[in-house]
Scaffold this motif. Structure first.
Motif, PDB file in Angstrom:
ATOM      1  N   THR A  46      74.470  93.570  87.721  1.00 21.31           N
ATOM      2  CA  THR A  46      73.473  92.803  88.486  1.00 21.31           C
ATOM      3  C   THR A  46      73.758  91.307  88.369  1.00 21.31           C
ATOM      4  O   THR A  46      74.195  90.677  89.332  1.00 21.31           O
ATOM      5  CB  THR A  46      72.058  93.110  87.984  1.00 21.31           C
ATOM      6  N   ARG A  74      63.336  79.340  77.643  1.00 22.63           N
ATOM      7  CA  ARG A  74      62.429  80.277  78.317  1.00 22.63           C
ATOM      8  C   ARG A  74      61.057  80.292  77.662  1.00 22.63           C
ATOM      9  O   ARG A  74      60.956  80.293  76.443  1.00 22.63           O
ATOM     10  CB  ARG A  74      63.033  81.675  78.225  1.00 22.63           C
ATOM     11  N   ASN A 130      57.339  85.451  78.306  1.00 26.13           N
ATOM     12  CA  ASN A 130      58.083  86.228  79.315  1.00 26.13           C
ATOM     13  C   ASN A 130      58.998  87.220  78.577  1.00 26.13           C
ATOM     14  O   ASN A 130      59.957  86.817  77.943  1.00 26.13           O
ATOM     15  CB  ASN A 130      58.883  85.276  80.212  1.00 26.13           C
ATOM     16  N   PRO A 131      58.667  88.530  78.681  1.00 22.51           N
ATOM     17  CA  PRO A 131      59.371  89.534  77.871  1.00 22.51           C
ATOM     18  C   PRO A 131      60.826  89.753  78.285  1.00 22.51           C
ATOM     19  O   PRO A 131      61.199  89.490  79.424  1.00 22.51           O
ATOM     20  CB  PRO A 131      58.565  90.805  78.140  1.00 22.51           C
ATOM     21  N   ILE A 185      64.335  92.270  78.625  1.00 24.75           N
ATOM     22  CA  ILE A 185      64.738  93.654  78.881  1.00 24.75           C
ATOM     23  C   ILE A 185      65.670  94.101  77.750  1.00 24.75           C
ATOM     24  O   ILE A 185      66.510  93.333  77.297  1.00 24.75           O
ATOM     25  CB  ILE A 185      65.446  93.741  80.248  1.00 24.75           C
ATOM     26  N   HIS A 222      68.678  96.543  76.609  1.00 27.46           N
ATOM     27  CA  HIS A 222      69.796  97.274  77.225  1.00 27.46           C
ATOM     28  C   HIS A 222      70.352  98.317  76.260  1.00 27.46           C
ATOM     29  O   HIS A 222      70.647  98.008  75.098  1.00 27.46           O
ATOM     30  CB  HIS A 222      70.900  96.291  77.621  1.00 27.46           C
ATOM     31  N   THR A 253      54.590  97.229  75.642  1.00 27.84           N
ATOM     32  CA  THR A 253      55.607  97.917  76.431  1.00 27.84           C
ATOM     33  C   THR A 253      56.914  97.129  76.345  1.00 27.84           C
ATOM     34  O   THR A 253      56.914  95.949  75.986  1.00 27.84           O
ATOM     35  CB  THR A 253      55.191  97.977  77.911  1.00 27.84           C
ATOM     36  N   ARG A 290      66.797  99.204  80.116  1.00 24.67           N
ATOM     37  CA  ARG A 290      67.804  99.259  81.186  1.00 24.67           C
ATOM     38  C   ARG A 290      69.136  99.748  80.623  1.00 24.67           C
ATOM     39  O   ARG A 290      69.540  99.340  79.531  1.00 24.67           O
ATOM     40  CB  ARG A 290      67.949  97.873  81.802  1.00 24.67           C
ATOM     41  N   PRO A 346      68.010  88.594  78.792  1.00 28.38           N
ATOM     42  CA  PRO A 346      67.520  88.065  80.069  1.00 28.38           C
ATOM     43  C   PRO A 346      68.728  87.580  80.856  1.00 28.38           C
ATOM     44  O   PRO A 346      69.843  87.551  80.323  1.00 28.38           O
ATOM     45  CB  PRO A 346      66.673  86.875  79.631  1.00 28.38           C
ATOM     46  N   SER A 347      68.540  87.207  82.110  1.00 26.63           N
ATOM     47  CA  SER A 347      69.623  86.599  82.873  1.00 26.63           C
ATOM     48  C   SER A 347      70.095  85.335  82.144  1.00 26.63           C
ATOM     49  O   SER A 347      69.297  84.634  81.515  1.00 26.63           O
ATOM     50  CB  SER A 347      69.139  86.275  84.284  1.00 26.63           C
ATOM     51  N   GLU A 360      69.069  90.665  90.200  1.00 30.12           N
ATOM     52  CA  GLU A 360      68.649  91.352  88.985  1.00 30.12           C
ATOM     53  C   GLU A 360      68.113  92.753  89.296  1.00 30.12           C
ATOM     54  O   GLU A 360      67.714  93.042  90.429  1.00 30.12           O
ATOM     55  CB  GLU A 360      67.556  90.554  88.255  1.00 30.12           C
ATOM     56  N   SER A 361      68.029  93.562  88.246  1.00 27.91           N
ATOM     57  CA  SER A 361      67.616  94.965  88.385  1.00 27.91           C
ATOM     58  C   SER A 361      66.217  95.110  88.977  1.00 27.91           C
ATOM     59  O   SER A 361      65.358  94.228  88.844  1.00 27.91           O
ATOM     60  CB  SER A 361      67.643  95.641  87.009  1.00 27.91           C
ATOM     61  N   ARG A 410      59.496  94.214  90.265  1.00 33.07           N
ATOM     62  CA  ARG A 410      60.507  93.282  90.806  1.00 33.07           C
ATOM     63  C   ARG A 410      61.480  94.094  91.654  1.00 33.07           C
ATOM     64  O   ARG A 410      62.041  95.072  91.163  1.00 33.07           O
ATOM     65  CB  ARG A 410      61.256  92.590  89.657  1.00 33.07           C
ATOM     66  N   LEU A 428      51.277  91.685  86.299  1.00 25.94           N
ATOM     67  CA  LEU A 428      51.807  92.730  85.430  1.00 25.94           C
ATOM     68  C   LEU A 428      53.191  92.377  84.907  1.00 25.94           C
ATOM     69  O   LEU A 428      53.569  92.766  83.819  1.00 25.94           O
ATOM     70  CB  LEU A 428      51.832  94.058  86.186  1.00 25.94           C
ATOM     71  N   SER A 429      53.964  91.652  85.711  1.00 25.73           N
ATOM     72  CA  SER A 429      55.283  91.234  85.261  1.00 25.73           C
ATOM     73  C   SER A 429      55.264  89.727  85.061  1.00 25.73           C
ATOM     74  O   SER A 429      55.250  88.974  86.024  1.00 25.73           O
ATOM     75  CB  SER A 429      56.329  91.613  86.303  1.00 25.73           C
ATOM     76  N   GLY A 465      57.292  87.489  84.462  1.00 22.69           N
ATOM     77  CA  GLY A 465      58.323  86.691  85.117  1.00 22.69           C
ATOM     78  C   GLY A 465      57.942  86.267  86.522  1.00 22.69           C
ATOM     79  O   GLY A 465      58.436  85.278  87.049  1.00 22.69           O
TER      80      GLY A 465
END
Ligand code: TXA
Ligand code: MG
Length: 337
Positions: free
Chosen positions: A33, A56, A60-61, A63, A65, A115, A119, A140-141, A178-179, A193, A226-227, A229
Protein backbone atom coordinates in the motif's frame (compact mmCIF):
# COMPACT_ATOMS: atom_id res chain seq x y z
CA UNK A 1 20.16 12.31 14.96
CA UNK A 2 20.70 9.18 12.88
CA UNK A 3 22.77 8.82 9.74
CA UNK A 4 19.79 7.11 8.03
CA UNK A 5 20.90 4.09 5.98
CA UNK A 6 19.13 2.90 2.83
CA UNK A 7 18.98 -0.91 2.95
CA UNK A 8 18.09 -3.29 0.12
CA UNK A 9 15.54 -6.09 0.46
CA UNK A 10 18.26 -8.78 0.39
CA UNK A 11 18.06 -11.25 3.26
CA UNK A 12 21.20 -9.89 4.98
CA UNK A 13 19.74 -6.36 4.94
CA UNK A 14 16.38 -7.64 6.22
CA UNK A 15 18.29 -9.38 9.05
CA UNK A 16 19.99 -6.07 9.84
CA UNK A 17 16.64 -4.25 9.85
CA UNK A 18 15.22 -6.93 12.15
CA UNK A 19 18.16 -6.51 14.53
CA UNK A 20 17.50 -2.77 14.74
CA UNK A 21 13.80 -3.44 15.48
CA UNK A 22 14.65 -6.06 18.12
CA UNK A 23 16.98 -3.44 19.68
CA UNK A 24 13.91 -1.17 20.00
CA UNK A 25 14.50 1.03 16.95
CA UNK A 26 12.18 2.16 14.11
CA UNK A 27 12.80 1.04 10.50
CA UNK A 28 11.17 2.16 7.23
CA UNK A 29 9.34 -0.87 5.76
CA UNK A 30 7.89 -1.35 2.26
CA UNK A 31 4.34 -2.69 1.93
CA UNK A 32 2.07 -3.02 -1.11
CA UNK A 33 0.00 0.00 0.00
CA UNK A 34 2.44 2.64 1.29
CA UNK A 35 5.72 2.52 3.23
CA UNK A 36 5.41 2.10 7.00
CA UNK A 37 7.49 3.08 10.03
CA UNK A 38 7.89 -0.26 11.77
CA UNK A 39 8.73 -1.05 15.39
CA UNK A 40 8.04 -3.91 17.81
CA UNK A 41 4.30 -3.48 18.58
CA UNK A 42 4.78 -5.05 22.04
CA UNK A 43 7.61 -2.70 23.10
CA UNK A 44 6.22 0.55 24.57
CA UNK A 45 9.49 2.44 24.24
CA UNK A 46 9.92 1.46 20.61
CA UNK A 47 6.33 2.44 19.78
CA UNK A 48 6.90 5.81 21.46
CA UNK A 49 9.75 6.40 18.99
CA UNK A 50 7.33 5.92 16.06
CA UNK A 51 5.08 8.72 17.34
CA UNK A 52 8.15 10.95 17.83
CA UNK A 53 9.65 10.24 14.39
CA UNK A 54 6.34 11.07 12.66
CA UNK A 55 5.28 13.91 14.93
CA UNK A 56 1.99 12.02 15.30
CA UNK A 57 -0.72 12.87 17.84
CA UNK A 58 -0.74 10.20 20.58
CA UNK A 59 -4.52 9.64 20.25
CA UNK A 60 -4.19 8.14 16.75
CA UNK A 61 -3.79 4.34 17.00
CA UNK A 62 -1.26 2.27 15.03
CA UNK A 63 -1.92 -0.76 12.85
CA UNK A 64 -0.22 -4.01 13.91
CA UNK A 65 1.31 -6.04 11.05
CA UNK A 66 1.54 -9.84 11.14
CA UNK A 67 3.04 -12.26 8.61
CA UNK A 68 0.15 -14.73 8.57
CA UNK A 69 -3.46 -15.27 9.64
CA UNK A 70 -2.34 -17.96 12.10
CA UNK A 71 -0.64 -15.23 14.22
CA UNK A 72 -3.93 -13.35 14.77
CA UNK A 73 -5.29 -15.19 17.81
CA UNK A 74 -2.21 -14.35 19.85
CA UNK A 75 -2.92 -10.59 19.60
CA UNK A 76 -6.72 -10.27 19.29
CA UNK A 77 -9.72 -12.03 20.84
CA UNK A 78 -13.48 -12.49 20.23
CA UNK A 79 -12.80 -12.56 16.50
CA UNK A 80 -16.11 -12.90 14.59
CA UNK A 81 -16.42 -15.70 12.04
CA UNK A 82 -16.83 -13.04 9.34
CA UNK A 83 -13.33 -11.71 10.10
CA UNK A 84 -11.81 -15.12 9.37
CA UNK A 85 -13.79 -15.31 6.13
CA UNK A 86 -12.53 -11.89 5.07
CA UNK A 87 -8.98 -12.87 6.04
CA UNK A 88 -9.26 -16.00 3.95
CA UNK A 89 -10.26 -13.89 0.93
CA UNK A 90 -8.02 -10.85 1.26
CA UNK A 91 -5.08 -11.72 3.53
CA UNK A 92 -2.29 -11.28 2.89
CA UNK A 93 -3.42 -8.03 1.31
CA UNK A 94 -4.40 -4.38 1.68
CA UNK A 95 -7.01 -4.67 4.45
CA UNK A 96 -6.93 -3.86 8.18
CA UNK A 97 -9.47 -5.34 10.59
CA UNK A 98 -10.13 -3.59 13.91
CA UNK A 99 -10.63 -6.25 16.61
CA UNK A 100 -10.56 -6.49 20.43
CA UNK A 101 -6.91 -6.50 21.51
CA UNK A 102 -5.22 -8.84 23.95
CA UNK A 103 -3.07 -7.47 26.82
CA UNK A 104 0.15 -8.25 24.94
CA UNK A 105 -0.57 -5.19 22.75
CA UNK A 106 0.19 -2.17 24.95
CA UNK A 107 -2.18 0.80 25.12
CA UNK A 108 0.39 3.12 23.54
CA UNK A 109 0.05 1.06 20.33
CA UNK A 110 -3.77 1.24 20.32
CA UNK A 111 -3.77 4.86 21.55
CA UNK A 112 -5.72 3.85 24.65
CA UNK A 113 -8.39 1.86 22.78
CA UNK A 114 -9.41 -1.71 23.65
CA UNK A 115 -9.23 -2.59 19.97
CA UNK A 116 -6.31 -2.87 17.56
CA UNK A 117 -6.09 -2.81 13.76
CA UNK A 118 -4.56 -6.02 12.39
CA UNK A 119 -3.05 -6.19 8.92
CA UNK A 120 -1.20 -8.93 7.04
CA UNK A 121 0.69 -7.20 4.23
CA UNK A 122 1.08 -8.85 0.85
CA UNK A 123 4.54 -7.38 0.19
CA UNK A 124 7.09 -10.18 0.52
CA UNK A 125 9.74 -7.96 2.16
CA UNK A 126 7.30 -6.83 4.85
CA UNK A 127 6.43 -10.42 5.73
CA UNK A 128 10.12 -11.43 5.69
CA UNK A 129 10.91 -8.56 8.06
CA UNK A 130 8.10 -9.57 10.45
CA UNK A 131 9.34 -13.18 10.43
CA UNK A 132 12.98 -12.14 10.90
CA UNK A 133 11.94 -10.10 13.97
CA UNK A 134 9.61 -12.78 15.29
CA UNK A 135 7.42 -9.88 16.47
CA UNK A 136 4.22 -8.14 15.38
CA UNK A 137 5.20 -4.79 13.88
CA UNK A 138 3.31 -1.58 14.63
CA UNK A 139 3.53 0.63 11.56
CA UNK A 140 1.80 3.84 10.52
CA UNK A 141 2.51 5.31 7.09
CA UNK A 142 6.13 6.54 7.01
CA UNK A 143 5.39 10.21 6.24
CA UNK A 144 5.72 13.16 8.58
CA UNK A 145 2.29 13.58 10.18
CA UNK A 146 0.04 15.55 7.80
CA UNK A 147 2.15 15.01 4.64
CA UNK A 148 1.25 12.74 1.71
CA UNK A 149 2.00 9.07 2.44
CA UNK A 150 5.25 7.70 0.97
CA UNK A 151 5.06 5.26 -1.93
CA UNK A 152 8.81 4.97 -2.59
CA UNK A 153 11.85 4.55 -0.34
CA UNK A 154 13.04 7.97 -1.56
CA UNK A 155 9.82 9.57 -0.21
CA UNK A 156 10.57 7.98 3.17
CA UNK A 157 14.16 9.27 3.10
CA UNK A 158 12.84 12.72 2.27
CA UNK A 159 10.63 12.79 5.40
CA UNK A 160 12.62 10.61 7.82
CA UNK A 161 16.31 11.45 7.14
CA UNK A 162 18.04 11.76 10.52
CA UNK A 163 14.92 10.59 12.41
CA UNK A 164 15.28 6.80 12.02
CA UNK A 165 18.34 4.54 11.58
CA UNK A 166 17.33 2.71 8.38
CA UNK A 167 14.86 2.30 5.51
CA UNK A 168 14.39 -0.94 3.57
CA UNK A 169 13.91 -0.26 -0.15
CA UNK A 170 11.27 -2.60 -1.55
CA UNK A 171 10.51 -0.64 -4.73
CA UNK A 172 7.48 1.50 -5.56
CA UNK A 173 4.23 0.47 -3.78
CA UNK A 174 1.88 -1.31 -6.19
CA UNK A 175 -1.41 -0.15 -4.61
CA UNK A 176 -0.34 3.35 -3.57
CA UNK A 177 -3.11 4.21 -1.08
CA UNK A 178 -3.31 2.91 2.49
CA UNK A 179 -5.23 -0.25 3.41
CA UNK A 180 -8.99 -0.49 3.71
CA UNK A 181 -9.80 -0.24 7.46
CA UNK A 182 -12.93 -2.03 8.72
CA UNK A 183 -14.53 -2.93 12.03
CA UNK A 184 -17.40 -5.27 12.84
CA UNK A 185 -20.82 -4.03 13.95
CA UNK A 186 -23.62 -6.47 14.71
CA UNK A 187 -23.85 -8.76 11.68
CA UNK A 188 -22.26 -6.13 9.45
CA UNK A 189 -19.05 -4.39 8.50
CA UNK A 190 -18.22 -0.74 9.13
CA UNK A 191 -15.88 0.88 6.63
CA UNK A 192 -13.60 3.27 8.52
CA UNK A 193 -11.17 4.07 5.69
CA UNK A 194 -11.62 3.11 2.01
CA UNK A 195 -8.76 1.36 0.19
CA UNK A 196 -8.02 -1.17 -2.51
CA UNK A 197 -10.46 -3.71 -1.02
CA UNK A 198 -13.64 -1.89 -2.05
CA UNK A 199 -17.16 -1.46 -0.66
CA UNK A 200 -18.31 -3.72 -3.51
CA UNK A 201 -15.80 -6.42 -2.39
CA UNK A 202 -17.14 -6.22 1.19
CA UNK A 203 -20.80 -6.31 0.14
CA UNK A 204 -20.06 -9.61 -1.60
CA UNK A 205 -20.04 -11.24 1.88
CA UNK A 206 -23.81 -10.67 1.95
CA UNK A 207 -23.82 -8.51 5.10
CA UNK A 208 -24.62 -4.80 5.53
CA UNK A 209 -21.67 -2.45 4.92
CA UNK A 210 -21.89 0.86 6.78
CA UNK A 211 -19.75 3.74 5.57
CA UNK A 212 -18.25 6.04 8.22
CA UNK A 213 -19.38 9.64 7.71
CA UNK A 214 -15.79 10.95 7.71
CA UNK A 215 -15.05 9.20 4.39
CA UNK A 216 -16.69 11.80 2.17
CA UNK A 217 -17.55 14.60 4.63
CA UNK A 218 -15.57 16.89 6.89
CA UNK A 219 -15.80 15.92 10.57
CA UNK A 220 -15.91 18.73 13.14
CA UNK A 221 -12.98 18.79 15.57
CA UNK A 222 -15.26 18.06 18.56
CA UNK A 223 -17.19 15.22 16.87
CA UNK A 224 -16.62 11.64 17.99
CA UNK A 225 -15.29 9.46 15.16
CA UNK A 226 -14.71 5.72 15.16
CA UNK A 227 -11.40 6.01 13.33
CA UNK A 228 -9.34 8.71 15.04
CA UNK A 229 -7.21 9.21 11.89
CA UNK A 230 -10.28 10.57 10.07
CA UNK A 231 -10.38 13.79 12.02
CA UNK A 232 -6.96 15.09 11.02
CA UNK A 233 -6.16 17.13 7.93
CA UNK A 234 -4.09 14.68 5.99
CA UNK A 235 -2.08 13.91 2.92
CA UNK A 236 -1.55 17.59 2.24
CA UNK A 237 1.20 18.97 0.12
CA UNK A 238 2.29 22.57 0.83
CA UNK A 239 0.29 23.72 -2.19
CA UNK A 240 -3.39 24.49 -1.74
CA UNK A 241 -5.39 21.70 -3.39
CA UNK A 242 -8.90 22.19 -4.80
CA UNK A 243 -11.02 19.51 -6.46
CA UNK A 244 -12.94 20.77 -9.50
CA UNK A 245 -15.73 18.49 -10.72
CA UNK A 246 -17.30 18.54 -14.22
CA UNK A 247 -16.20 18.02 -17.81
CA UNK A 248 -12.73 19.00 -19.03
CA UNK A 249 -13.91 22.08 -20.96
CA UNK A 250 -15.67 23.51 -17.87
CA UNK A 251 -12.63 22.61 -15.75
CA UNK A 252 -10.31 24.40 -18.20
CA UNK A 253 -12.61 27.44 -18.23
CA UNK A 254 -12.57 27.55 -14.42
CA UNK A 255 -8.77 27.35 -14.27
CA UNK A 256 -8.40 30.03 -16.94
CA UNK A 257 -10.33 32.38 -14.63
CA UNK A 258 -8.12 31.49 -11.65
CA UNK A 259 -4.80 30.91 -13.40
CA UNK A 260 -1.44 32.27 -12.25
CA UNK A 261 2.31 31.70 -12.04
CA UNK A 262 2.34 28.68 -9.71
CA UNK A 263 -1.02 27.14 -10.59
CA UNK A 264 -1.05 23.54 -11.83
CA UNK A 265 -3.86 21.25 -12.88
CA UNK A 266 -3.91 17.59 -11.85
CA UNK A 267 -5.36 15.80 -14.86
CA UNK A 268 -6.22 12.38 -16.21
CA UNK A 269 -3.48 11.33 -18.68
CA UNK A 270 -5.97 11.48 -21.53
CA UNK A 271 -6.86 15.14 -20.73
CA UNK A 272 -3.33 16.39 -21.27
CA UNK A 273 -3.43 16.75 -25.07
CA UNK A 274 -6.45 19.07 -24.78
CA UNK A 275 -5.28 21.22 -21.86
CA UNK A 276 -3.46 24.49 -22.54
CA UNK A 277 -1.97 25.41 -19.12
CA UNK A 278 0.56 23.91 -16.69
CA UNK A 279 -0.33 20.46 -15.39
CA UNK A 280 0.65 17.18 -13.75
CA UNK A 281 -1.13 13.91 -14.56
CA UNK A 282 -2.18 11.05 -12.30
CA UNK A 283 -3.25 8.18 -14.54
CA UNK A 284 -6.40 7.29 -16.43
CA UNK A 285 -8.34 4.97 -14.13
CA UNK A 286 -8.86 4.42 -10.42
CA UNK A 287 -6.02 1.88 -10.00
CA UNK A 288 -3.50 4.12 -11.77
CA UNK A 289 -4.71 7.14 -9.81
CA UNK A 290 -4.30 5.22 -6.53
CA UNK A 291 -0.76 4.24 -7.47
CA UNK A 292 0.23 7.76 -8.54
CA UNK A 293 -1.75 10.11 -6.25
CA UNK A 294 0.72 10.60 -3.39
CA UNK A 295 3.74 10.80 -5.69
CA UNK A 296 2.03 13.52 -7.72
CA UNK A 297 1.10 15.50 -4.58
CA UNK A 298 4.78 15.34 -3.53
CA UNK A 299 5.82 16.35 -7.05
CA UNK A 300 3.59 19.43 -6.79
CA UNK A 301 5.70 20.59 -3.84
CA UNK A 302 8.97 19.84 -5.62
CA UNK A 303 8.06 22.07 -8.54
CA UNK A 304 6.86 24.83 -6.22
CA UNK A 305 3.14 24.69 -7.01
CA UNK A 306 1.11 27.08 -4.84
CA UNK A 307 -2.33 26.03 -6.13
CA UNK A 308 -3.38 22.66 -7.59
CA UNK A 309 -6.76 22.19 -9.28
CA UNK A 310 -7.50 18.47 -9.46
CA UNK A 311 -9.87 16.75 -11.86
CA UNK A 312 -12.31 14.77 -9.70
CA UNK A 313 -11.66 11.00 -9.66
CA UNK A 314 -14.44 8.45 -10.02
CA UNK A 315 -15.72 7.04 -6.72
CA UNK A 316 -16.12 3.39 -7.78
CA UNK A 317 -13.91 0.59 -6.47
CA UNK A 318 -10.52 1.89 -5.30
CA UNK A 319 -11.64 5.27 -6.71
CA UNK A 320 -13.44 5.92 -3.40
CA UNK A 321 -10.04 5.72 -1.66
CA UNK A 322 -8.50 8.10 -4.20
CA UNK A 323 -11.41 10.54 -3.74
CA UNK A 324 -11.19 10.26 0.06
CA UNK A 325 -7.43 11.02 0.14
CA UNK A 326 -7.74 13.84 -2.38
CA UNK A 327 -10.65 15.37 -0.42
CA UNK A 328 -8.50 15.44 2.70
CA UNK A 329 -5.52 16.87 0.81
CA UNK A 330 -7.95 19.55 -0.39
CA UNK A 331 -9.31 20.19 3.12
CA UNK A 332 -12.72 19.20 1.61
CA UNK A 333 -12.64 22.11 -0.86
CA UNK A 334 -14.71 21.01 -3.89
CA UNK A 335 -15.81 23.36 -6.69
CA UNK A 336 -18.68 22.17 -8.92
CA UNK A 337 -18.56 23.68 -12.43
O1 TXA B 1 -1.77 0.50 4.39
C1 TXA B 1 -1.69 0.82 5.58
O2 TXA B 1 -2.61 0.62 6.38
C2 TXA B 1 -0.39 1.49 6.03
C3 TXA B 1 0.74 0.48 5.88
C4 TXA B 1 2.04 0.97 6.45
O3 TXA B 1 0.37 -0.74 6.44
N1 TXA B 1 -0.52 1.97 7.39
C5 TXA B 1 -1.26 3.06 7.71
O4 TXA B 1 -1.24 3.39 9.03
O5 TXA B 1 -1.88 3.69 6.89
P1 TXA B 1 -1.72 4.81 9.59
O6 TXA B 1 -1.31 4.79 11.00
O7 TXA B 1 -1.14 5.89 8.75
O8 TXA B 1 -3.27 4.78 9.49
C6 TXA B 1 -4.01 3.92 10.34
C7 TXA B 1 -5.49 4.29 10.34
C8 TXA B 1 -5.75 5.57 11.05
O9 TXA B 1 -6.76 6.29 10.38
C9 TXA B 1 -6.22 5.09 12.41
O10 TXA B 1 -7.04 6.03 13.06
C10 TXA B 1 -6.97 3.81 12.05
O11 TXA B 1 -6.22 3.26 10.98
N2 TXA B 1 -6.97 2.85 13.16
C11 TXA B 1 -5.93 2.14 13.64
N3 TXA B 1 -6.28 1.42 14.70
C12 TXA B 1 -7.59 1.66 14.91
C13 TXA B 1 -8.54 1.23 15.90
N4 TXA B 1 -8.21 0.39 16.87
N5 TXA B 1 -9.80 1.70 15.80
C14 TXA B 1 -10.15 2.54 14.81
N6 TXA B 1 -9.29 3.01 13.87
C15 TXA B 1 -8.04 2.57 13.93
MG1 MG C 1 -1.05 7.70 7.68
Amino acid sequence: MFDTRMLSSDSSDIEYGAKLINDGEVVGMPTETVYGLAADATNENAVKKIFEAKGRPQDNPLIVHLSGVEMMDKYVCNVPELAYKIAECFCPGPITMVLPKRDIIPYITSAGLDTVGIRIPYHKTARELIDACGKPLAAPSANLSGSPSPTTAAHVMNDMKGRIPAIIDGGACAVGVESTVISFEGEGIRLLRPGYVSVEDLKAFGVPVYCDKGITEAVAANEKVLSPGMKYKHYSPKANVTIVTGELDKFTQYVSEHNGEDVYAMLYDSDAAFYPYKYLTYGNNAKEQAAQLFGVLRKADEIGAKQVYARCPSQDGVGLAVYNRLLRAAGFEVIRV
